[in-house]
Design a protein around this motif. Sequence first.
Motif, PDB file in Angstrom:
ATOM      1  N   ALA A   5       0.820  -1.215   0.000  1.00  0.00           N
ATOM      2  CA  ALA A   5       0.000   0.000   0.000  1.00  0.00           C
ATOM      3  C   ALA A   5       0.854   1.266   0.000  1.00  0.00           C
ATOM      4  CB  ALA A   5      -0.963   0.000   1.186  1.00  0.00           C
ATOM      5  N   GLU A   6       1.974   1.210  -0.741  1.00  0.00           N
ATOM      6  CA  GLU A   6       2.804   2.417  -0.865  1.00  0.00           C
ATOM      7  C   GLU A   6       2.053   3.484  -1.657  1.00  0.00           C
ATOM      8  OE1 GLU A   6       7.246   3.747  -2.494  1.00  0.00           O
ATOM      9  OE2 GLU A   6       6.588   1.671  -2.681  1.00  0.00           O
ATOM     10  N   HIS A  48       6.203   0.779   3.934  1.00  0.00           N
ATOM     11  CA  HIS A  48       5.380   1.956   3.627  1.00  0.00           C
ATOM     12  C   HIS A  48       4.017   1.957   4.315  1.00  0.00           C
ATOM     13  CE1 HIS A  48       8.417   3.364   0.885  1.00  0.00           C
ATOM     14  NE2 HIS A  48       8.395   2.202   0.244  1.00  0.00           N
ATOM     15  N   GLY A  49       3.045   1.184   3.810  1.00  0.00           N
ATOM     16  CA  GLY A  49       1.720   1.170   4.436  1.00  0.00           C
ATOM     17  C   GLY A  49       1.017   2.512   4.418  1.00  0.00           C
ATOM     18  N   VAL A  50       1.239   3.308   3.388  1.00  0.00           N
ATOM     19  CA  VAL A  50       0.668   4.659   3.337  1.00  0.00           C
ATOM     20  C   VAL A  50      -0.862   4.619   3.301  1.00  0.00           C
ATOM     21  CG1 VAL A  50       0.523   6.776   1.952  1.00  0.00           C
ATOM     22  CG2 VAL A  50       2.725   5.611   2.229  1.00  0.00           C
ATOM     23  N   HIS A  51      -1.409   3.638   2.579  1.00  0.00           N
ATOM     24  CA  HIS A  51      -2.854   3.625   2.330  1.00  0.00           C
ATOM     25  C   HIS A  51      -3.547   2.452   3.034  1.00  0.00           C
ATOM     26  CE1 HIS A  51      -2.515   6.921  -0.507  1.00  0.00           C
ATOM     27  NE2 HIS A  51      -1.450   6.320  -0.988  1.00  0.00           N
ATOM     28  N   LEU A  52      -3.167   2.177   4.257  1.00  0.00           N
ATOM     29  CA  LEU A  52      -3.826   1.130   5.033  1.00  0.00           C
ATOM     30  C   LEU A  52      -5.022   1.704   5.776  1.00  0.00           C
ATOM     31  CD1 LEU A  52      -0.781  -0.744   6.629  1.00  0.00           C
ATOM     32  CD2 LEU A  52      -1.912  -1.173   4.432  1.00  0.00           C
ATOM     33  N   VAL A 105       0.979  10.282   3.241  1.00  0.00           N
ATOM     34  CA  VAL A 105       1.641  10.165   4.540  1.00  0.00           C
ATOM     35  C   VAL A 105       1.024   8.995   5.301  1.00  0.00           C
ATOM     36  CG1 VAL A 105       2.177  11.332   6.716  1.00  0.00           C
ATOM     37  CG2 VAL A 105       2.064  12.647   4.579  1.00  0.00           C
ATOM     38  N   ALA A 106       1.839   8.058   5.687  1.00  0.00           N
ATOM     39  CA  ALA A 106       1.355   6.876   6.401  1.00  0.00           C
ATOM     40  C   ALA A 106       0.847   7.262   7.793  1.00  0.00           C
ATOM     41  CB  ALA A 106       2.469   5.842   6.526  1.00  0.00           C
ATOM     42  N   PRO A 107      -0.225   6.624   8.264  1.00  0.00           N
ATOM     43  CA  PRO A 107      -0.776   6.941   9.598  1.00  0.00           C
ATOM     44  C   PRO A 107       0.028   6.281  10.713  1.00  0.00           C
ATOM     45  CG  PRO A 107      -2.092   5.229   8.575  1.00  0.00           C
ATOM     46  CD  PRO A 107      -1.067   5.635   7.550  1.00  0.00           C
TER      47      PRO A 107
END
Length: 451
Positions: A227-228, A262-266, A295-297
């Motif tokens: 989810a980058e 990344h995990g930006v869009h989790l 921006v990752a949460p």
Amino acid sequence: MLITNGKLIPWGSEYQVIPEGLGLLIRDGVIQKIAPQNELIKDYPDEEILDAGGQYVMPGNICAHTHFYGAFSRGLGIPGEPASTFTEILEKLWWNLDKALDEDGVRYSALVCLVDAIKHGTTTLIDHHASPNAIDGSLDIIAETINQAGLRASLCYEVTDRDGAEKSEQGLQENLRFIKRIQNRDPQDALLRAHFGLHASLTLSDETLSRAEELCPAGIGFHIHAAEGMADQVFSLETSGKRVVHRLDQFGILRPESILAHGVHLDQGEIERLAETQTWLTHQPRSNMNNAVGVAPIEDMLDAGMRVGMGNDGFSNTMWLEWKEAYLLHKLYHRDPRRMGGYTVTRIAVDNNAALVTELFDGLQVGQISEGAAADLIFVDYHPFTPLTGGNLPWHILFGFQESMVTATIVAGKPLMYQRQLLTLDESAIAARALEIATETWKRFEEIATQ
């Protein structure tokens, strides 16, 4: 050897700054004893002494996600119109540059990154490699450079379906072969570990993910982007009806040994699942800003119990700069100066990165100065003009420390740089040869990119 005349920043469970007076006895790659230096000099008169000269002695920095293979992108012109989306960046830059690498390119793109790491105090790196026209043995080439440099690292090959089934299988086998090499525990590989590398959900079929799950040995983690960019989520939803984390979970990718980058869009459900499985996730703020992916949460992830570390995604191995970008980015994005405080940054980049590498190296404590811990250390020539204490240490690093202040780098008790002189790598020779190889790599890149 003995390390003397240093002010200690040990990290560990309690942040503190210890004035000069304590020395370190280093044996067999670990800190064997911490005691008043006069006692150590008296008790161990035959030990070599490494004088810190009043500088700060602290654990080396850790990079939990990087790409050596991207080194030759520096200054590279991309034909055609500028990429306007993250997917276009992948297609126009990275998926052409990796195809342009041959064995020399693999070797020297790694070497220039290792020079950079030693000079700037990064002692452990977790790499994610791709070279689709030079797959077989590519991890051995990188391992050779790691052993030459003397750094600590974990390596993997990025499996993808974007170059066809044959190369996908080659990537799978390269991971498996190298994992077996590391499991043999040859003394020459004492500072090496392995992950099972995968690119990202958007370039991996169910068949390849299933094959990876089948081949990956027990106790070995996967290393994969997740989810980058939003395209990763769109692909996963359209092809499987699941979001990225849940799709990967279906194939056993989520495990305490695995790293998702990344995990930006989790979403919250994915965050909770990663927390439940204790899967690692790494934050790379410089790369996320450069690729304009969002921006990752990160703070939400930490609050949910996720294990979050910090990498650089192939940017320079100046990890304090990555800290600074993380500290500032979240404040700006949320328009709230209370976000991503100094302690949160060090929790990610120091405490969590240390825990990740400690697990990877079978419980050997890495990332702190304590008896029995790995002797992975740096000397920092910093002269504070305001009080420096354990309580305000994160902010001195964020606003005062510079990578150019690192004067010595030591890994497993072996000095790799002292008084700013590299001891294991010849920077001038490496740079000169890399320039020749990069020039040829760029020519191949342009041919590939304009086909």
